[in-house]
Motif scaffolding. Structure first.
Motif: not given
Length: 152
Positions: A65, A68, A142, A145-152
């Protein structure tokens, strides 16, 4: 079916600059790490993550995780690092299915040597060419962006 939300000209320009810049920066970092230290960027990242972990060890699933990488790719990368004596793997004592990756003393020394050159590459091609306010904006962007990716 709805029409896609196409990017405007400025958005397209900025998106392409990000994609091209990040790919080329990664290529430069990979080339430099390989030439000077015999490490790929993905190998370096694993060493960094292990160096920052308590007792310099992480479960392989957790390492995948953070680094990556897929579990399969991580396993191959760790095998290369094991063959170089930089990492070792061992079963988790309290979970028969779990495997830990450990940073060896040799791995820590290799990371220390590589980090000294790597930070100069990061500074030369990224940090020192970006206005401090823009660098801070990149960090905020970013993180989002990472928060958005992690929260789907």
């Amino acid at each position: 079916m709805t029409e896609p939300r196409w990017l405007g000209a400025a958005q397209q320009r900025d998106w392409r600059a990000f994609v091209d810049g990040s790919v080329r920066l990664t290529e430069i970092m990979d080339r430099d790490l390989k030439a000077k230290h015999g490490l790929s960027v993905s190998e370096y990242e694993i060493l960094v993550r292990l160096s920052e972990a308590p007792e310099h060890r992480l479960r392989m699933a957790e390492l995948a995780e953070h680094a990556s990488q897929s579990r399969s790719r991580l396993s191959h990368t760790c095998s290369r690092l094991e063959s170089k004596g930089l990492v070792r793997r061992d079963n988790c004592p309290n979970d028969k299915r779990g495997v830990y990756a450990f940073l060896t003393d040799e791995g820590f020394e290799a990371l220390d040597r590589a980090a000294r050159d790597h930070v100069e590459t990061v500074r030369d091609y990224f940090v020192d060419v970006i206005d401090p306010a823009d660098l801070e904006a990149i960090g905020r962007a970013f993180t989002a962006v990472l928060k958005r990716i992690d929260n789907g």
